[in-house]
Design a protein around this motif. Structure first.
Motif, PDB file in Angstrom:
ATOM      1  N   MET A 199      -1.525  42.445  15.257  1.00  0.00           N
ATOM      2  CA  MET A 199      -0.899  41.580  14.290  1.00  0.00           C
ATOM      3  C   MET A 199       0.342  42.268  13.717  1.00  0.00           C
ATOM      4  O   MET A 199       0.319  43.447  13.415  1.00  0.00           O
ATOM      5  CB  MET A 199      -1.897  41.261  13.182  1.00  0.00           C
ATOM      6  CG  MET A 199      -1.303  40.539  12.024  1.00  0.00           C
ATOM      7  SD  MET A 199      -2.552  40.150  10.818  1.00  0.00           S
ATOM      8  CE  MET A 199      -2.160  38.441  10.582  1.00  0.00           C
ATOM      9  N   HIS A 207       5.201  35.277  16.923  1.00  0.00           N
ATOM     10  CA  HIS A 207       3.737  35.241  16.890  1.00  0.00           C
ATOM     11  C   HIS A 207       3.188  34.780  18.247  1.00  0.00           C
ATOM     12  O   HIS A 207       2.226  35.347  18.771  1.00  0.00           O
ATOM     13  CB  HIS A 207       3.252  34.319  15.775  1.00  0.00           C
ATOM     14  CG  HIS A 207       1.771  34.209  15.698  1.00  0.00           C
ATOM     15  ND1 HIS A 207       0.971  35.250  15.313  1.00  0.00           N
ATOM     16  CD2 HIS A 207       0.944  33.185  15.997  1.00  0.00           C
ATOM     17  CE1 HIS A 207      -0.294  34.867  15.361  1.00  0.00           C
ATOM     18  NE2 HIS A 207      -0.330  33.613  15.774  1.00  0.00           N
ATOM     19  N   THR A 208       3.802  33.760  18.830  1.00  0.00           N
ATOM     20  CA  THR A 208       3.387  33.294  20.156  1.00  0.00           C
ATOM     21  C   THR A 208       3.609  34.383  21.190  1.00  0.00           C
ATOM     22  O   THR A 208       2.744  34.632  22.039  1.00  0.00           O
ATOM     23  CB  THR A 208       4.164  32.015  20.538  1.00  0.00           C
ATOM     24  OG1 THR A 208       3.921  31.020  19.545  1.00  0.00           O
ATOM     25  CG2 THR A 208       3.746  31.502  21.895  1.00  0.00           C
ATOM     26  N   GLU A 257       3.572  37.541  20.679  1.00  0.00           N
ATOM     27  CA  GLU A 257       2.528  38.541  20.458  1.00  0.00           C
ATOM     28  C   GLU A 257       1.225  38.127  21.156  1.00  0.00           C
ATOM     29  O   GLU A 257       0.600  38.937  21.843  1.00  0.00           O
ATOM     30  CB  GLU A 257       2.286  38.707  18.959  1.00  0.00           C
ATOM     31  CG  GLU A 257       1.168  39.661  18.620  1.00  0.00           C
ATOM     32  CD  GLU A 257       0.887  39.711  17.127  1.00  0.00           C
ATOM     33  OE1 GLU A 257       0.189  40.650  16.711  1.00  0.00           O
ATOM     34  OE2 GLU A 257       1.346  38.829  16.383  1.00  0.00           O
ATOM     35  N   ASN A 258       0.841  36.868  21.001  1.00  0.00           N
ATOM     36  CA  ASN A 258      -0.384  36.395  21.645  1.00  0.00           C
ATOM     37  C   ASN A 258      -0.301  36.462  23.164  1.00  0.00           C
ATOM     38  O   ASN A 258      -1.259  36.851  23.832  1.00  0.00           O
ATOM     39  CB  ASN A 258      -0.706  34.962  21.198  1.00  0.00           C
ATOM     40  CG  ASN A 258      -1.275  34.922  19.812  1.00  0.00           C
ATOM     41  OD1 ASN A 258      -1.974  35.833  19.400  1.00  0.00           O
ATOM     42  ND2 ASN A 258      -0.965  33.872  19.074  1.00  0.00           N
ATOM     43  N   ASN A 312      -2.760  38.886  25.196  1.00  0.00           N
ATOM     44  CA  ASN A 312      -3.846  38.189  25.867  1.00  0.00           C
ATOM     45  C   ASN A 312      -3.572  37.795  27.313  1.00  0.00           C
ATOM     46  O   ASN A 312      -4.505  37.429  28.031  1.00  0.00           O
ATOM     47  CB  ASN A 312      -4.233  36.935  25.073  1.00  0.00           C
ATOM     48  CG  ASN A 312      -4.712  37.291  23.690  1.00  0.00           C
ATOM     49  OD1 ASN A 312      -5.539  38.171  23.520  1.00  0.00           O
ATOM     50  ND2 ASN A 312      -4.169  36.624  22.676  1.00  0.00           N
TER      51      ASN A 312
END
Length: 83
Positions: A1, A50-51, A53-54, A58
């Motif tokens: 995060m 943020h996207t 980062e995901n 992942n």
């Protein structure tokens, strides 16, 4: 995060996953890690970061770089059309 913390003296500290910093370095290889991260932050919205980062955490580094590059290109086109 991704997070930011400011102490009582006003010194700000940023923390983010290494995967996000790696994407920034892939996109801006001509500057150091800190500069690349700040340039990425300047080019993308907070939602896009943020996207990113995901995706980086992942899925894969390559997909994250492709996503960021696509979002930056779309942003540049909008800016170009406005001017």
């Amino acid at each position: 995060m991704i997070s930011a913390y400011t102490n009582q003296a006003g010194q700000r500290t940023y923390r983010l996953p290494q995967a996000v910093a790696d994407v920034a370095l892939a996109l801006f290889p001509d500057i150091d890690q800190c500069g690349a991260v700040f340039r990425l932050a300047k080019k993308l919205s907070w939602c896009d970061v943020h996207t990113l980062e995901n995706i980086a955490l992942n899925f894969s580094h390559i997909e994250a770089v492709d996503f960021a590059r696509t979002r930056m290109e779309k942003s540049a086109l909008v800016t170009w059309r406005i001017n």
